[in-house]
Motif scaffolding. Structure first.
Motif, short mmCIF file in Angstrom:
data_model
loop_
_atom_site.label_atom_id
_atom_site.label_comp_id
_atom_site.label_asym_id
_atom_site.label_seq_id
_atom_site.Cartn_x
_atom_site.Cartn_y
_atom_site.Cartn_z
N LYS A 288 0.83 -1.22 0.00
CA LYS A 288 0.00 0.00 0.00
C LYS A 288 0.86 1.27 0.00
O LYS A 288 0.63 2.18 -0.80
CB LYS A 288 -0.94 0.01 1.23
CG LYS A 288 -1.89 -1.17 1.28
CD LYS A 288 -2.71 -1.19 2.54
CE LYS A 288 -1.91 -1.44 3.79
NZ LYS A 288 -1.23 -2.76 3.84
N SER A 289 1.83 1.30 0.92
CA SER A 289 2.66 2.51 1.02
C SER A 289 3.52 2.68 -0.23
O SER A 289 3.70 3.80 -0.72
CB SER A 289 3.54 2.44 2.27
OG SER A 289 2.75 2.24 3.41
N SER A 290 4.02 1.55 -0.75
CA SER A 290 4.81 1.62 -1.98
C SER A 290 3.96 2.16 -3.12
O SER A 290 4.44 2.95 -3.95
CB SER A 290 5.33 0.23 -2.37
OG SER A 290 6.05 -0.34 -1.31
N SER B 266 5.66 8.00 2.11
CA SER B 266 5.17 7.04 3.11
C SER B 266 6.22 5.97 3.40
O SER B 266 6.91 5.52 2.50
CB SER B 266 3.90 6.38 2.57
OG SER B 266 3.24 5.69 3.60
N MET B 267 6.32 5.59 4.65
CA MET B 267 7.35 4.60 5.04
C MET B 267 7.04 3.22 4.48
O MET B 267 5.89 2.80 4.41
CB MET B 267 7.48 4.52 6.56
CG MET B 267 6.24 4.05 7.27
SD MET B 267 6.48 3.92 9.06
CE MET B 267 7.51 2.46 9.19
N VAL B 268 8.10 2.55 4.07
CA VAL B 268 7.99 1.21 3.47
C VAL B 268 8.95 0.29 4.22
O VAL B 268 10.05 0.71 4.58
CB VAL B 268 8.38 1.27 1.97
CG1 VAL B 268 8.57 -0.13 1.39
CG2 VAL B 268 7.33 2.04 1.17
N VAL C 99 -5.26 7.86 0.66
CA VAL C 99 -5.01 7.75 2.10
C VAL C 99 -4.41 6.37 2.38
O VAL C 99 -5.07 5.34 2.19
CB VAL C 99 -6.32 7.93 2.91
CG1 VAL C 99 -6.03 7.85 4.40
CG2 VAL C 99 -7.01 9.25 2.55
N ASP C 100 -3.13 6.37 2.78
CA ASP C 100 -2.45 5.12 3.12
C ASP C 100 -2.83 4.75 4.55
O ASP C 100 -2.92 5.63 5.42
CB ASP C 100 -0.93 5.33 3.01
CG ASP C 100 -0.15 4.05 3.19
OD1 ASP C 100 -0.74 2.96 3.12
OD2 ASP C 100 1.08 4.14 3.42
N THR C 101 -3.05 3.46 4.80
CA THR C 101 -3.53 3.03 6.11
C THR C 101 -2.70 1.84 6.63
O THR C 101 -2.03 1.17 5.85
CB THR C 101 -5.01 2.58 6.03
OG1 THR C 101 -5.07 1.35 5.28
CG2 THR C 101 -5.89 3.62 5.38
MG LIG Z 1 2.40 0.63 4.73
#
Ligand SMILES: [Mg+2]
Ligand SMILES: Nc1nc2c(ncn2[C@@H]2O[C@H](COP(=O)(O)OP(=O)(O)OP(=O)(O)O)[C@@H](O)[C@H]2O)c(=O)[nH]1
Length: 289
Positions: free
Chosen positions: A16-18, A29-31, A56-58
Motif C-alpha cells: 500500500k505505502s509503496s 510514506s514509510m515502506v 489515504v495510506d492506512t
Molecule cells: Mg504501509
C-alpha cells in the motif's frame, strides 16, 4: 471537476505505502519488508487532468490480539468509512481470504481490486489470479494488476479511479503534495529507519516523537525522541558505542532530505516510556488522530 478520498486498504505488506509513493511520484510514506510498518494514516494528493485524488495510506489489515495492532486496524477500518472509494490491494502471492473478509465490512464504498507484486509472477499466474477474482465481479468496479517496478498501469489506475470519483470541488490546493503534517511525515521516516536498522521486536516496541522542527531556507533541524518500553530495548537502540542510533540518524537524514530537498540536521534521544504500548489511553495518542 471531480475530487475525493481514496483509501488504500489491504493486508500488511501488500504494498500500500509503496503504491502511494509510486502514484504520487515522491516517497512520502514509510515502506518496510517487515510486517505492520504503517501505523498512522498519511495522504498524498494526485492531480489527474482536472480531477483531484487524495490517496489515504492506512495500516495493514491482519489478525492480532495485541492492543496496539488493534488500534492500527481501527485506523484502517475508520478510513474505509471516511472514503469515497477504496483501493483493495492484494499481493499476487496471497489467496482470496483477505478479500472475502474485506467484503464482510458493512457500507463499503465502491472499490477497485489491485493485484500487487506482479513483477514476481508469471503471466499465467496473474491470469489465473484474475480469473479467481471474477467470482466477485459484481462486488468490485474493476480489477487490475499493478507493476510499480516496471512503471506500467499508472495512467490506467488513475483513469479508472476518476470514473468513480464524485463530482466535487477540490479539497486542497492542487499544488499541495499532502495535507499530512510534515512533522508526522518526518516521524514516520525516522520509524522507517528504525525498521531498517534493528531486527526482531524492537521496532514494534518503539515509536518516534518529534519535539521540535526549525525550518530555515537551506536547513531543517529536527529534534526527536525514540521512545521504547524497556532498558534492554533502549540499549539495543543505542548500540555499541552509539553505533545503532547513529545509523538510524544517518538513514533518517537521507530519507527526510530526499523528501524535503534541503539539508537535514537531526538530534535523536532514546527515552524509556514503559506504558506507551501497554496502557491503552497512552497508546491511543500514538495511533489515533
Ligand atoms: Mg504501509
Ligand atoms: N517485488 C515487489 N515488491 C513490492 C512491490 N510493492 C511493494 N513491495 C515490497 O513489499 C514490501 C512491503 O511494502 P509496503 O509498501 O511497506 O507494504 P504495506 O502494504 O504498506 O505494508 P504495511 O504498512 O505493513 O501494511 C516492501 O519490501 C516493498 O519494497 C511490488 O510491486 N513488487
Amino acid at each position: 471537476m471531480k475530487s475525493g478520498f481514496v483509501s488504500l486498504i489491504g493486508r500488511t505488506n501488500a504494498g500500500k505505502s509503496s503504491l502511494l509513493n509510486y502514484l504520487l511520484g515522491e516517497k512520502i510514506s514509510m515502506v518496510s519488508h517487515k510486517v505492520n510498518a504503517t501505523r498512522r494514516k498519511i495522504n498524498g494528493i494526485v492531480m489527474k487532468d482536472e480531477n483531484q485524488i487524495i490517496f489515504v495510506d492506512t495500516p495493514g489489515l491482519h489478525d492480532s490480539n495485541k492492543m496496539i495492532n488493534k488500534l492500527m486496524i481501527d485506523v484502517a477500518i475508520k478510513s474505509i468509512g471516511d472514503a469515497d472509494m477504496v483501493l483493495f490491494l492484494a499481493s499476487i502471492h496471497d489467496d482470496l481470504s483477505d478479500y472475502e473478509k474485506f467484503l464482510q465490512i458493512k457500507n463499503l464504498p465502491p472499490h477497485i481490486v489491485l493485484l500487487t507484486k506482479t513483477d514476481e509472477a508469471s503471466n499465467e499466474k496473474i491470469a489465473k489470479k484474475l480469473t479467481q477474482y471474477q467470482q466477485f465481479q459484481d462486488k468490485f468496479r474493476a480489477i487490475m494488476p499493478v507493476n510499480i517496478k516496471k512503471n506500467i498501469y499508472k495512467a490506467q489506475i488513475l483513469n479508472e479511479i476518476c470514473k468513480y470519483l464524485p463530482e466535487h470541488e477540490y479539497y486542497y490546493d492542487p499544488q499541495l503534495l499532502s495535507s499530512t503534517n510534515t512533522k508526522d511525515i518526518y516521524r514516520d521516516f525516522i520509524l522507517e529507519a528504525i525498521f531498517d536498522s534493528v531486527s526482531s521486536e524492537i521496532p514494534y516496541s518503539s515509536d518516534v516523537v518529534i519535539n521540535k522542527v526549525i525550518e530555515n531556507e537551506n536547513l531543517i533541524s529536527i529534534y526527536a525522541d525514540i521512545i521504547t518500553d524497556t532498558q534492554s530495548h533502549k540499549k539495543i537502540l543505542i548500540g555499541k558505542n552509539g553505533d545503532t542510533v547513529k545509523r538510524i540518524g544517518i538513514k533518517s537524514k537521507k530519507l527526510i532530505s530526499a523528501f524535503s530537498k534541503v539539508k537535514i540536521f537531526i538530534n535523536i534521544k532514546i527515552i524509556i516510556k514503559k506504558d506507551w504500548n501497554s496502557n491503552e489511553n497512552v497508546a491511543k495518542k500514538h495511533f489515533i488522530y
